[in-house]
Design an enzyme around this catalytic site. Structure first.
Site, PDB file in Angstrom:
ATOM      1  N   SER A  11     -23.976  22.221   7.563  1.00  8.41           N
ATOM      2  CA  SER A  11     -22.715  22.725   8.117  1.00  8.41           C
ATOM      3  C   SER A  11     -22.471  24.197   7.829  1.00  8.41           C
ATOM      4  O   SER A  11     -21.664  24.831   8.503  1.00  8.41           O
ATOM      5  CB  SER A  11     -21.538  21.894   7.597  1.00  8.41           C
ATOM      6  OG  SER A  11     -21.518  21.890   6.178  1.00  8.41           O
TER       7      SER A  11
ATOM      8  N   ASP B 169     -27.143  17.763  -0.852  1.00  6.39           N
ATOM      9  CA  ASP B 169     -27.819  16.949  -1.854  1.00  6.39           C
ATOM     10  C   ASP B 169     -27.064  16.998  -3.180  1.00  6.39           C
ATOM     11  O   ASP B 169     -26.929  15.975  -3.868  1.00  6.39           O
ATOM     12  CB  ASP B 169     -29.249  17.443  -2.067  1.00  6.39           C
ATOM     13  CG  ASP B 169     -30.126  17.315  -0.836  1.00  6.39           C
ATOM     14  OD1 ASP B 169     -29.665  17.694   0.264  1.00  6.39           O
ATOM     15  OD2 ASP B 169     -31.261  16.847  -0.955  1.00  6.39           O
TER      16      ASP B 169
ATOM     17  N   HIS C 114     -16.128  25.517   3.263  1.00  5.96           N
ATOM     18  CA  HIS C 114     -16.990  26.264   4.165  1.00  5.96           C
ATOM     19  C   HIS C 114     -16.505  27.707   4.308  1.00  5.96           C
ATOM     20  O   HIS C 114     -15.385  28.035   3.918  1.00  5.96           O
ATOM     21  CB  HIS C 114     -17.050  25.570   5.529  1.00  5.96           C
ATOM     22  CG  HIS C 114     -17.698  24.227   5.473  1.00  5.96           C
ATOM     23  ND1 HIS C 114     -16.979  23.051   5.343  1.00  5.96           N
ATOM     24  CD2 HIS C 114     -19.012  23.864   5.498  1.00  5.96           C
ATOM     25  CE1 HIS C 114     -17.823  22.023   5.294  1.00  5.96           C
ATOM     26  NE2 HIS C 114     -19.053  22.491   5.390  1.00  5.96           N
TER      27      HIS C 114
END
Length: 354
Positions: free
Chosen positions: A28, A144, A281
């Protein structure tokens, strides 16, 4: 800067003007979730056209992206992302360009992205798969870390480096005339400080719970921080040799994000203008910082690649000097002039005169 008289055959002699194709792989951060929005309603939208590594909106005067910088040297560059997409909706290469990143993907998915990229590049009209020089940027692994506590085997450093190795082997074996920027993953812990009392910031607890939920100084958080560092160490070790280098291919670690932390205001608080409504983000401002850092690392030799301290760095872009106009691709770069002091005389305005 003009292209080489004939397309170079050596990966050590590729100038920005020689690059015909740009592509990107990742998650993303590369699909640019929420990047050009100001509210929580923008989070489902992928602002690929302003993504740091491949956004193609306008020119670099509109938004600084790696693709828009390369377009200064080759206005006919293939692959920049042309528009916004909606996460989960059907998309084609006409929507994404050669941005093959998928929101939510972990490293275990990256080889699927590589296969999609290879199939697309082989068949894309106007692209000479064998002859055209390509730059691919890969940044993946943060999800992850976000998911580590849910399955410590599936998202372990061993599995991370296995999937990265598999993806790089696949690219080296299948794609000629390619330079791969492997961008070092972020240290995630500082993102815990990106907070404000809004509903959007609560999304952190859903999509990166392993990072956000542990208490400060807890053993869970200490373990996650160590795993994050181990990801970085393993990736550096993987790319420290010539394993992923041949005459017309190189995978290069670009380490500039390794120790980066959020920018801060004069009172010491995090500058939230770099972050979207989900407090995780990056906004366009953050994407531009990532683009500048990546471009500069590409023109700095091994051992001389700068690390950015905060997302406010760097202010300027490097102008490839006449003595060394090539993208650095290996530690022993003797055929292209050796390690030179980076030429830092480039402002954005000066770039237009190249």
């Amino acid at each position: 800067m003009s292209p080489s008289p004939t397309p170079p055959t050596s990966v050590e002699l590729v100038k920005p003007a020689d690059v015909k194709v740009i592509a990107a792989l990742g998650d993303s951060l590369t699909t640019a979730i929420g990047a050009n929005g100001s509210t929580l309603l923008s989070i489902p939208f992928e602002f690929r056209h302003v993504s740091w590594s491949i956004g193609g909106y306008g020119t670099y005067r509109n938004v600084i992206t790696l693709a828009n910088i390369f377009k200064l040297f080759n206005p006919h560059l293939l692959g920049p992302s042309p528009r916004m997409t909606l996460h989960g909706s059907p998309i084609t290469v006409n929507d994404t360009g050669f941005n093959f990143a998928v929101t939510g993907h972990n490293t275990l998915n990256v080889s699927d992205q590589v296969r999609h990229m290879i199939a697309t590049l082989r068949s894309y009209p106007g692209l000479n798969f064998q002859e055209d020089w390509k730059v691919v940027t890969l940044l993946i692994g943060m999800n992850d870390i976000c998911d580590y506590c849910k399955d410590k085997t599936l998202f372990s450093p061993d599995r991370f480096i296995h999937h990265m190795t598999e993806a790089l082997d696949l690219m080296m074996n299948e794609i000629p005339r390619t330079i791969v920027n492997v961008v070092q993953i972020l240290r995630m812990k500082p993102l815990r400080e990106v907070q404000k009392p809004t509903l959007g910031c609560q999304l952190q607890r859903r999509f990166c719970s392993c990072l956000v939920q542990p208490q400060e100084n807890s053993t869970e958080l200490e373990e996650l921080v160590e795993v994050n560092h181990e990801f970085q160490r393993r990736l550096e070790a993987l790319l420290s040799s010539d394993r992923f280098t041949r005459n017309d291919f190189a995978a290069v670690l670009q380490p500039y994000l390794e120790t980066a932390e959020p920018s801060r205001l004069p009172d010491g608080s995090v500058d939230l203008s770099f972050f979207t409504a989900d407090c995780f983000h990056f906004t366009v401002k953050g994407h531009e910082s990532l683009a500048r850092g990546l471009w500069n690392n590409m023109f700095q030799p091994e051992g001389g690649k700068e690390m950015i301290h905060t997302f406010s760095d760097p202010e300027e872009l490097i102008c490839p000097p006449e003595e060394h106009p090539y993208i650095y691709t290996r530690a022993r770069d003797t055929s292209s002039g050796g390690a030179l002091e980076p030429l830092r005389l480039l402002t954005l305005l000066a770039l237009t005169r190249l």
